[in-house]
Design an enzyme around this catalytic site. Sequence first.
Site, PDB file in Angstrom:
ATOM      1  N   GLU A  43       8.815   9.845   4.758  1.00 21.48           N
ATOM      2  CA  GLU A  43       9.338   9.765   3.365  1.00 21.48           C
ATOM      3  C   GLU A  43       8.004   9.800   2.374  1.00 21.48           C
ATOM      4  O   GLU A  43       7.413   8.712   2.255  1.00 21.48           O
ATOM      5  CB  GLU A  43      10.347   8.706   2.959  1.00 21.48           C
ATOM      6  N   ARG A  47       4.570   8.527  -5.889  1.00 20.59           N
ATOM      7  CA  ARG A  47       3.946   7.379  -6.555  1.00 20.59           C
ATOM      8  C   ARG A  47       2.312   7.931  -6.773  1.00 20.59           C
ATOM      9  O   ARG A  47       1.777   7.239  -7.514  1.00 20.59           O
ATOM     10  CB  ARG A  47       3.945   6.200  -5.787  1.00 20.59           C
ATOM     11  N   LYS A 131      20.443   4.041  -0.065  1.00 28.84           N
ATOM     12  CA  LYS A 131      19.383   3.345   0.021  1.00 28.84           C
ATOM     13  C   LYS A 131      19.366   1.781  -0.745  1.00 28.84           C
ATOM     14  O   LYS A 131      19.935   1.593  -1.770  1.00 28.84           O
ATOM     15  CB  LYS A 131      17.883   4.023  -0.619  1.00 28.84           C
TER      16      LYS A 131
END
Length: 211
Positions: A43, A47, A131
Amino acid sequence: MRYDATREVMAIAPVIPVVVVPDAASGVAIARALVTGGIRVIEVTLRTAAGPAAIEAIAERVDGICVGAGTVWTPAQAQQAIDAGAEFLVSPGIADAVNAVAQSRDIAYLPGAQTVSEIAHLARQGATATKLFPASVVGGPAAIKAFASVFPDVVFCPTGGITEDTAADYLALDCVPCVGGSWLVSADAVEAGDWGAIRAAAERASVLGDR
C-alpha cells in the site's frame, strides 16, 4: 466495486505494508524487497507527491506484487491512483466520494472506520471489509472482538500502532485476515537504501498469524 475483490487483496499476505515513498525508484526497490521476502502486496500512501509515480513504476516494473494506494481521500486522488495502476484503494476513514469512484471503476476498496456507527454506515453500503485505524488507539484486539459481535459478516484490517510484536494478537482473531503495518519499511531503512532489512522484515511478516 467488487467487495469480494477487497477480501482477495486482504488474503494475499498477513501484513499489508503501509509505505511512504520519497521517490519512484525507492518504491520499486521496496516492492522488490517485499516480494523477495514473501510479501506480495504493498500500500503506497499518497502522503507524498511521489506516491502516484511510485505506484506506476511498481505496477510496470515489479512482477508478482499487488500494488494499491493508501490515504486516499478525494475522487481526484482515487482516479489518479487507478490511472497509475493501483489495484486497490484504502482510506483511513469514511470517504463516500472515493467509494463512488471505486464503484464506477470496479476496483477493490478498503474504507476506514473507528466506531460502531461508522462500521454500520459502511455495512449499509454493502461493504464487508473495513480498515480499523488507528487500531491501537481505539481499543486494539478487544475492540475488534466487540465490533465483530455486532457485525459478524465484516472482516477487519487493523492499522496504526501495530508492531511486529503485537501483530499476532490481531491475526489470532478470525475476523482479521490481515493487518496493516509500517514497521516493515522503516524510514531509516529507506534512507539508507537497506533493502536487505526490508526483505528480512518481510520474511518474518510473511509467517505471522500462521494457524
